[in-house]
Design an enzyme around this catalytic site. Sequence first.
Site, PDB file in Angstrom:
ATOM      1  N   LYS A 110      -8.023 -96.095  20.718  1.00 44.96           N
ATOM      2  CA  LYS A 110      -7.712 -97.516  20.924  1.00 44.96           C
ATOM      3  C   LYS A 110      -7.936 -97.925  22.380  1.00 44.96           C
ATOM      4  O   LYS A 110      -8.643 -98.884  22.664  1.00 44.96           O
ATOM      5  CB  LYS A 110      -6.262 -97.831  20.528  1.00 44.96           C
ATOM      6  CG  LYS A 110      -5.920 -97.507  19.081  1.00 44.96           C
ATOM      7  CD  LYS A 110      -4.496 -97.911  18.730  1.00 44.96           C
ATOM      8  CE  LYS A 110      -3.436 -97.140  19.479  1.00 44.96           C
ATOM      9  NZ  LYS A 110      -3.249 -95.763  19.023  1.00 44.96           N
ATOM     10  N   ARG A 148       2.980-102.362  15.718  1.00 46.07           N
ATOM     11  CA  ARG A 148       3.143-101.001  15.206  1.00 46.07           C
ATOM     12  C   ARG A 148       4.160-100.933  14.068  1.00 46.07           C
ATOM     13  O   ARG A 148       4.426 -99.837  13.559  1.00 46.07           O
ATOM     14  CB  ARG A 148       3.599-100.091  16.341  1.00 46.07           C
ATOM     15  CG  ARG A 148       2.491 -99.251  16.986  1.00 46.07           C
ATOM     16  CD  ARG A 148       3.126 -98.447  18.116  1.00 46.07           C
ATOM     17  NE  ARG A 148       2.413 -97.253  18.472  1.00 46.07           N
ATOM     18  CZ  ARG A 148       1.573 -97.163  19.504  1.00 46.07           C
ATOM     19  NH1 ARG A 148       1.279 -98.233  20.201  1.00 46.07           N
ATOM     20  NH2 ARG A 148       1.028 -96.009  19.808  1.00 46.07           N
ATOM     21  N   ARG A 192      -6.201 -84.666  26.742  1.00 37.81           N
ATOM     22  CA  ARG A 192      -5.847 -85.723  27.692  1.00 37.81           C
ATOM     23  C   ARG A 192      -4.638 -85.313  28.528  1.00 37.81           C
ATOM     24  O   ARG A 192      -4.575 -85.588  29.718  1.00 37.81           O
ATOM     25  CB  ARG A 192      -5.565 -87.032  26.947  1.00 37.81           C
ATOM     26  CG  ARG A 192      -5.246 -88.182  27.894  1.00 37.81           C
ATOM     27  CD  ARG A 192      -5.130 -89.525  27.195  1.00 37.81           C
ATOM     28  NE  ARG A 192      -3.953 -89.595  26.326  1.00 37.81           N
ATOM     29  CZ  ARG A 192      -3.652 -90.655  25.583  1.00 37.81           C
ATOM     30  NH1 ARG A 192      -4.429 -91.707  25.593  1.00 37.81           N
ATOM     31  NH2 ARG A 192      -2.571 -90.656  24.823  1.00 37.81           N
ATOM     32  N   ARG A 199       0.606 -87.480  31.190  1.00 36.23           N
ATOM     33  CA  ARG A 199       1.497 -88.235  30.295  1.00 36.23           C
ATOM     34  C   ARG A 199       2.456 -87.287  29.586  1.00 36.23           C
ATOM     35  O   ARG A 199       2.015 -86.362  28.890  1.00 36.23           O
ATOM     36  CB  ARG A 199       0.664 -89.022  29.263  1.00 36.23           C
ATOM     37  CG  ARG A 199       0.435 -90.463  29.692  1.00 36.23           C
ATOM     38  CD  ARG A 199      -0.398 -91.221  28.732  1.00 36.23           C
ATOM     39  NE  ARG A 199       0.216 -91.396  27.419  1.00 36.23           N
ATOM     40  CZ  ARG A 199      -0.247 -92.234  26.495  1.00 36.23           C
ATOM     41  NH1 ARG A 199      -1.306 -92.979  26.757  1.00 36.23           N
ATOM     42  NH2 ARG A 199       0.334 -92.338  25.326  1.00 36.23           N
ATOM     43  N   ARG A 220       4.700 -88.009  17.041  1.00 33.83           N
ATOM     44  CA  ARG A 220       4.106 -89.351  17.185  1.00 33.83           C
ATOM     45  C   ARG A 220       3.265 -89.709  15.962  1.00 33.83           C
ATOM     46  O   ARG A 220       3.284 -90.845  15.496  1.00 33.83           O
ATOM     47  CB  ARG A 220       3.254 -89.412  18.461  1.00 33.83           C
ATOM     48  CG  ARG A 220       4.110 -89.410  19.715  1.00 33.83           C
ATOM     49  CD  ARG A 220       3.312 -89.024  20.940  1.00 33.83           C
ATOM     50  NE  ARG A 220       2.243 -89.963  21.241  1.00 33.83           N
ATOM     51  CZ  ARG A 220       1.245 -89.689  22.077  1.00 33.83           C
ATOM     52  NH1 ARG A 220       1.172 -88.508  22.673  1.00 33.83           N
ATOM     53  NH2 ARG A 220       0.324 -90.598  22.327  1.00 33.83           N
TER      54      ARG A 220
HETATM   55  P1  B4P Z   1      -6.712 -93.259  22.838  1.00 33.81           P
HETATM   56  O1  B4P Z   1      -6.623 -93.296  21.356  1.00 33.81           O
HETATM   57  O2  B4P Z   1      -7.523 -94.299  23.502  1.00 33.81           O
HETATM   58  O3  B4P Z   1      -5.163 -93.220  23.199  1.00 33.81           O
HETATM   59  P2  B4P Z   1      -4.148 -94.433  23.283  1.00 33.81           P
HETATM   60  O4  B4P Z   1      -4.770 -95.746  22.973  1.00 33.81           O
HETATM   61  O5  B4P Z   1      -3.529 -94.304  24.621  1.00 33.81           O
HETATM   62  O6  B4P Z   1      -3.105 -94.235  22.105  1.00 33.81           O
HETATM   63  P3  B4P Z   1      -1.583 -93.820  22.114  1.00 33.81           P
HETATM   64  O7  B4P Z   1      -1.113 -94.167  20.741  1.00 33.81           O
HETATM   65  O8  B4P Z   1      -1.464 -92.415  22.562  1.00 33.81           O
HETATM   66  O9  B4P Z   1      -0.808 -94.609  23.251  1.00 33.81           O
HETATM   67  P4  B4P Z   1       0.049 -95.927  23.426  1.00 33.81           P
HETATM   68  O10 B4P Z   1      -0.042 -96.138  24.873  1.00 33.81           O
HETATM   69  O11 B4P Z   1      -0.376 -97.045  22.533  1.00 33.81           O
HETATM   70  O12 B4P Z   1      -7.344 -91.925  23.422  1.00 33.81           O
HETATM   71  C1  B4P Z   1      -6.860 -90.626  23.253  1.00 33.81           C
HETATM   72  C2  B4P Z   1      -7.829 -89.594  23.866  1.00 33.81           C
HETATM   73  O13 B4P Z   1      -8.937 -89.432  22.991  1.00 33.81           O
HETATM   74  C3  B4P Z   1      -8.407 -89.981  25.217  1.00 33.81           C
HETATM   75  O14 B4P Z   1      -8.323 -88.872  26.078  1.00 33.81           O
HETATM   76  C4  B4P Z   1      -9.862 -90.341  24.943  1.00 33.81           C
HETATM   77  O15 B4P Z   1     -10.730 -89.987  25.991  1.00 33.81           O
HETATM   78  C5  B4P Z   1     -10.169 -89.496  23.718  1.00 33.81           C
HETATM   79  N1  B4P Z   1     -11.171 -90.119  22.838  1.00 33.81           N
HETATM   80  C6  B4P Z   1     -11.239 -91.430  22.482  1.00 33.81           C
HETATM   81  N2  B4P Z   1     -12.277 -91.645  21.653  1.00 33.81           N
HETATM   82  C7  B4P Z   1     -12.894 -90.414  21.455  1.00 33.81           C
HETATM   83  C8  B4P Z   1     -14.015 -89.973  20.690  1.00 33.81           C
HETATM   84  N3  B4P Z   1     -14.754 -90.808  19.934  1.00 33.81           N
HETATM   85  N4  B4P Z   1     -14.318 -88.651  20.716  1.00 33.81           N
HETATM   86  C9  B4P Z   1     -13.606 -87.783  21.462  1.00 33.81           C
HETATM   87  N5  B4P Z   1     -12.528 -88.144  22.221  1.00 33.81           N
HETATM   88  C10 B4P Z   1     -12.174 -89.450  22.212  1.00 33.81           C
HETATM   89  O16 B4P Z   1       1.563 -95.553  22.995  1.00 33.81           O
HETATM   90  C11 B4P Z   1       2.388 -94.623  23.677  1.00 33.81           C
HETATM   91  C12 B4P Z   1       3.854 -94.742  23.221  1.00 33.81           C
HETATM   92  O17 B4P Z   1       4.403 -96.037  23.608  1.00 33.81           O
HETATM   93  C13 B4P Z   1       4.132 -94.695  21.713  1.00 33.81           C
HETATM   94  O18 B4P Z   1       4.246 -93.367  21.226  1.00 33.81           O
HETATM   95  C14 B4P Z   1       5.493 -95.474  21.618  1.00 33.81           C
HETATM   96  O19 B4P Z   1       6.586 -94.673  21.956  1.00 33.81           O
HETATM   97  C15 B4P Z   1       5.349 -96.556  22.662  1.00 33.81           C
HETATM   98  N6  B4P Z   1       4.822 -97.831  22.113  1.00 33.81           N
HETATM   99  C16 B4P Z   1       3.628 -98.409  22.458  1.00 33.81           C
HETATM  100  N7  B4P Z   1       3.444 -99.560  21.766  1.00 33.81           N
HETATM  101  C17 B4P Z   1       4.537 -99.712  20.963  1.00 33.81           C
HETATM  102  C18 B4P Z   1       4.919-100.677  19.990  1.00 33.81           C
HETATM  103  N8  B4P Z   1       4.142-101.726  19.702  1.00 33.81           N
HETATM  104  N9  B4P Z   1       6.107-100.520  19.342  1.00 33.81           N
HETATM  105  C19 B4P Z   1       6.905 -99.490  19.619  1.00 33.81           C
HETATM  106  N10 B4P Z   1       6.597 -98.532  20.527  1.00 33.81           N
HETATM  107  C20 B4P Z   1       5.431 -98.618  21.190  1.00 33.81           C
END
Ligand code: B4P
Length: 191
Positions: free
Chosen positions: A14, A89, A128, A134, A146
Amino acid sequence: MFNIVLFGPPGAGKGTQSSNIIAKYGLTHLSTGDLLRAEIQAGTELGLKAKELMDAGILVPDEVVIGMIANKLEANQHATGFIFDGFPRTIPQAEALDALLEKYNTSIACMISLQVEQNELIKRLIARGMTSGRPDDQNEDLIKKRVEEYLNKTAPVADYYNKQGKLYNINGIGAIEKIFEDICKVLDSLQ
Ligand code: B4P
């Protein structure tokens, strides 16, 4: 306004695809994960409470993230559109977002849902965690927690948008550029 929801399990890509989409379509990025991490960094009361939950792999309460999004929408009323990354979410978050957007006479154009299977998610997030520092990317049990939160509370949100005819599933495995091309095809067809 052209508003999209970028959806998928933790590690689906994402954050990665958001950057590409913003660069091409000039949308305003609203990532609740980034907003929460900024609160933690600033040491606010909200950040302290959120940190405990995030470090345990648990979603933070709906009212907290809905409040953050409401403030951001109010502050960016003249944006050409928004990309919601990691929000909504839960179903109550999705309902609140529809109501908020209605206030500004706009709505969600589509949900892009990135499809990635669990082993690949774990592999990506562990990788990552080695460089990002993180706390929620540090071990497999936490990442599995998660994913479990995602399956229980977040996955039903896709059905919410499907019922509105707005859900587009995209294969999230493979080259980042190819995945971005597939996303662009959907976005271009809707603009
Ligand atoms: P991403 O998938 O980009 O990770 P993210 O968006 O940060 O998702 P995440 O769910 O972890 O985090 P969020 O901050 O929303 O990438 C992951 C890795 O994969 C990267 O290293 C990237 O380089 C790699 N990658 C990507 N595409 C690839 C491909 N095609 N091939 C190979 N590798 C690839 O949430 C964090 C926490 O915040 C949640 O657990 C929750 O506690 C809280 N939170 C956030 N929003 C919330 C909400 N709306 N409600 C309640 N809690 C919330």
